[in-house]
Motif scaffolding. Structure first.
Motif, PDB file in Angstrom:
ATOM      1  N   LYS A   5     -17.714  15.361  -2.718  1.00 56.52           N
ATOM      2  CA  LYS A   5     -16.617  14.577  -3.281  1.00 56.52           C
ATOM      3  C   LYS A   5     -16.043  13.665  -2.204  1.00 56.52           C
ATOM      4  CE  LYS A   5     -15.229  18.094  -6.600  1.00 56.52           C
ATOM      5  NZ  LYS A   5     -14.108  18.946  -7.049  1.00 56.52           N
ATOM      6  N   VAL A   6     -15.759  12.413  -2.603  1.00 52.76           N
ATOM      7  CA  VAL A   6     -15.188  11.446  -1.666  1.00 52.76           C
ATOM      8  C   VAL A   6     -14.076  10.653  -2.348  1.00 52.76           C
ATOM      9  CG1 VAL A   6     -17.310  11.185  -0.320  1.00 52.76           C
ATOM     10  CG2 VAL A   6     -16.864   9.643  -2.218  1.00 52.76           C
ATOM     11  N   VAL A   7     -13.185  10.145  -1.525  1.00 53.95           N
ATOM     12  CA  VAL A   7     -12.149   9.208  -1.957  1.00 53.95           C
ATOM     13  C   VAL A   7     -12.305   7.967  -1.095  1.00 53.95           C
ATOM     14  CG1 VAL A   7      -9.672   8.755  -2.090  1.00 53.95           C
ATOM     15  CG2 VAL A   7     -10.556  11.017  -2.688  1.00 53.95           C
ATOM     16  N   VAL A   8     -12.336   6.814  -1.722  1.00 56.08           N
ATOM     17  CA  VAL A   8     -12.461   5.554  -1.009  1.00 56.08           C
ATOM     18  C   VAL A   8     -11.057   5.084  -0.625  1.00 56.08           C
ATOM     19  CG1 VAL A   8     -13.232   3.156  -1.160  1.00 56.08           C
ATOM     20  CG2 VAL A   8     -14.568   4.970  -2.268  1.00 56.08           C
ATOM     21  N   ILE A   9     -10.929   4.608   0.613  1.00 58.10           N
ATOM     22  CA  ILE A   9      -9.651   4.077   1.090  1.00 58.10           C
ATOM     23  C   ILE A   9      -9.837   2.588   1.345  1.00 58.10           C
ATOM     24  CG2 ILE A   9      -7.902   4.178   2.892  1.00 58.10           C
ATOM     25  CD1 ILE A   9      -8.670   7.143   3.250  1.00 58.10           C
ATOM     26  N   GLU A  10      -8.926   1.792   0.782  1.00 58.51           N
ATOM     27  CA  GLU A  10      -9.015   0.335   0.840  1.00 58.51           C
ATOM     28  C   GLU A  10      -7.676  -0.221   1.315  1.00 58.51           C
ATOM     29  OE1 GLU A  10     -10.560  -2.513   1.261  1.00 58.51           O
ATOM     30  OE2 GLU A  10     -11.769  -2.363  -0.561  1.00 58.51           O
ATOM     31  N   ASP A  11      -7.694  -1.388   1.920  1.00 56.30           N
ATOM     32  CA  ASP A  11      -6.439  -2.000   2.328  1.00 56.30           C
ATOM     33  C   ASP A  11      -5.808  -2.818   1.199  1.00 56.30           C
ATOM     34  OD1 ASP A  11      -8.395  -3.969   2.461  1.00 56.30           O
ATOM     35  OD2 ASP A  11      -7.704  -4.821   4.349  1.00 56.30           O
ATOM     36  N   LEU A  12      -6.603  -3.628   0.511  1.00 57.71           N
ATOM     37  CA  LEU A  12      -6.071  -4.567  -0.475  1.00 57.71           C
ATOM     38  C   LEU A  12      -6.983  -4.653  -1.688  1.00 57.71           C
ATOM     39  CD1 LEU A  12      -4.213  -7.012  -1.281  1.00 57.71           C
ATOM     40  CD2 LEU A  12      -5.843  -8.433  -0.053  1.00 57.71           C
ATOM     41  N   ILE A  13      -6.367  -4.623  -2.867  1.00 56.58           N
ATOM     42  CA  ILE A  13      -7.113  -4.843  -4.108  1.00 56.58           C
ATOM     43  C   ILE A  13      -6.633  -6.140  -4.733  1.00 56.58           C
ATOM     44  CG2 ILE A  13      -7.543  -4.029  -6.458  1.00 56.58           C
ATOM     45  CD1 ILE A  13      -7.103  -1.186  -5.437  1.00 56.58           C
ATOM     46  N   SER A  14      -7.567  -7.054  -4.927  1.00 49.81           N
ATOM     47  CA  SER A  14      -7.241  -8.250  -5.703  1.00 49.81           C
ATOM     48  C   SER A  14      -7.921  -8.108  -7.062  1.00 49.81           C
ATOM     49  CB  SER A  14      -7.623  -9.538  -4.971  1.00 49.81           C
ATOM     50  OG  SER A  14      -8.980  -9.524  -4.609  1.00 49.81           O
ATOM     51  N   GLU A  34     -14.129  10.519  -6.362  1.00 48.82           N
ATOM     52  CA  GLU A  34     -12.969  11.034  -7.082  1.00 48.82           C
ATOM     53  C   GLU A  34     -11.986   9.918  -7.445  1.00 48.82           C
ATOM     54  OE1 GLU A  34     -12.259  14.540  -7.859  1.00 48.82           O
ATOM     55  OE2 GLU A  34     -14.428  14.394  -7.625  1.00 48.82           O
ATOM     56  N   GLY A  35     -12.004   8.837  -6.681  1.00 48.02           N
ATOM     57  CA  GLY A  35     -11.114   7.720  -6.936  1.00 48.02           C
ATOM     58  C   GLY A  35     -10.943   6.888  -5.686  1.00 48.02           C
ATOM     59  N   LEU A  36      -9.957   6.020  -5.739  1.00 46.40           N
ATOM     60  CA  LEU A  36      -9.717   5.088  -4.648  1.00 46.40           C
ATOM     61  C   LEU A  36      -8.223   5.017  -4.377  1.00 46.40           C
ATOM     62  CD1 LEU A  36     -11.425   1.801  -3.937  1.00 46.40           C
ATOM     63  CD2 LEU A  36      -8.962   1.717  -4.278  1.00 46.40           C
ATOM     64  N   ILE A  37      -7.877   4.915  -3.113  1.00 48.41           N
ATOM     65  CA  ILE A  37      -6.491   4.736  -2.687  1.00 48.41           C
ATOM     66  C   ILE A  37      -6.426   3.435  -1.901  1.00 48.41           C
ATOM     67  CG2 ILE A  37      -4.613   5.646  -1.267  1.00 48.41           C
ATOM     68  CD1 ILE A  37      -5.870   8.434  -1.674  1.00 48.41           C
ATOM     69  N   ALA A  38      -5.444   2.603  -2.210  1.00 49.20           N
ATOM     70  CA  ALA A  38      -5.284   1.342  -1.488  1.00 49.20           C
ATOM     71  C   ALA A  38      -3.847   1.197  -1.000  1.00 49.20           C
ATOM     72  CB  ALA A  38      -5.645   0.160  -2.389  1.00 49.20           C
ATOM     73  N   ILE A  39      -3.689   0.404   0.022  1.00 46.82           N
ATOM     74  CA  ILE A  39      -2.353   0.141   0.552  1.00 46.82           C
ATOM     75  C   ILE A  39      -1.591  -0.792  -0.387  1.00 46.82           C
ATOM     76  CG2 ILE A  39      -1.064  -0.893   2.462  1.00 46.82           C
ATOM     77  CD1 ILE A  39      -3.447  -0.019   4.278  1.00 46.82           C
ATOM     78  N   PHE A  40      -2.269  -1.821  -0.909  1.00 42.00           N
ATOM     79  CA  PHE A  40      -1.575  -2.858  -1.679  1.00 42.00           C
ATOM     80  C   PHE A  40      -2.486  -3.414  -2.762  1.00 42.00           C
ATOM     81  CE2 PHE A  40      -0.039  -7.186  -2.409  1.00 42.00           C
ATOM     82  CZ  PHE A  40       1.324  -7.006  -2.476  1.00 42.00           C
ATOM     83  N   PRO A  57     -10.586   5.910 -11.083  1.00 42.82           N
ATOM     84  CA  PRO A  57      -9.130   5.877 -10.974  1.00 42.82           C
ATOM     85  C   PRO A  57      -8.696   5.389  -9.591  1.00 42.82           C
ATOM     86  CG  PRO A  57      -9.926   8.137 -10.851  1.00 42.82           C
ATOM     87  CD  PRO A  57     -11.113   7.267 -11.135  1.00 42.82           C
ATOM     88  N   TYR A  58      -7.546   4.727  -9.552  1.00 48.32           N
ATOM     89  CA  TYR A  58      -7.040   4.269  -8.260  1.00 48.32           C
ATOM     90  C   TYR A  58      -5.517   4.304  -8.245  1.00 48.32           C
ATOM     91  CZ  TYR A  58      -5.831  -0.340 -10.206  1.00 48.32           C
ATOM     92  OH  TYR A  58      -5.275  -1.366 -10.934  1.00 48.32           O
ATOM     93  N   VAL A  59      -4.986   4.431  -7.046  1.00 47.85           N
ATOM     94  CA  VAL A  59      -3.546   4.372  -6.819  1.00 47.85           C
ATOM     95  C   VAL A  59      -3.309   3.498  -5.597  1.00 47.85           C
ATOM     96  CG1 VAL A  59      -3.015   6.627  -7.842  1.00 47.85           C
ATOM     97  CG2 VAL A  59      -3.516   6.466  -5.415  1.00 47.85           C
ATOM     98  N   THR A  60      -2.117   2.914  -5.546  1.00 48.10           N
ATOM     99  CA  THR A  60      -1.763   2.090  -4.397  1.00 48.10           C
ATOM    100  C   THR A  60      -0.392   2.499  -3.867  1.00 48.10           C
ATOM    101  OG1 THR A  60      -0.755   0.360  -5.754  1.00 48.10           O
ATOM    102  CG2 THR A  60      -3.100   0.135  -5.270  1.00 48.10           C
TER     103      THR A  60
END
Length: 97
Positions: A5-14, A34-40, A57-60
């Protein structure tokens, strides 16, 4: 390893395009995203659709609307600037036309 299981970490989603390419590459490697987490995020509708279509799924931590609200609350932008920035979000491709 396969099945991990992995979660992707991103800085910015446009639009979510580059983030979802990473998600797809991980899935092709037999990892369970499992999903993605972004700063903004700008909160564009196309990003919401792209993540939904990819079933990712993603959250910021923050987003454009909160940024504008905070800037307004702290008197960092004028009402006319606020309207211009909202117009940009609604239609960034045609904003300056």
């Amino acid at each position: 390893e396969e099945g991990q299981k992995v979660v992707v970490i991103e800085d910015l989603i446009s639009t979510g395009g580059s983030s979802l390419k990473a998600v797809e590459a991980l899935r092709e490697s037999k990892l369970k995203v499992e999903g993605l987490i972004a700063i903004f995020t700008y909160g564009f509708d196309v990003a919401h659709k792209n993540f939904a279509d990819a079933e990712c799924p993603y959250v910021t931590l923050s987003d454009y609307d909160r940024l504008l609200k905070q800037a307004s609350n702290n008197n960092l932008i004028s009402e006319s600037d606020m309207q211009s920035l909202k117009n940009w979000k609604d239609n960034p491709k045609d904003w300056l036309k």
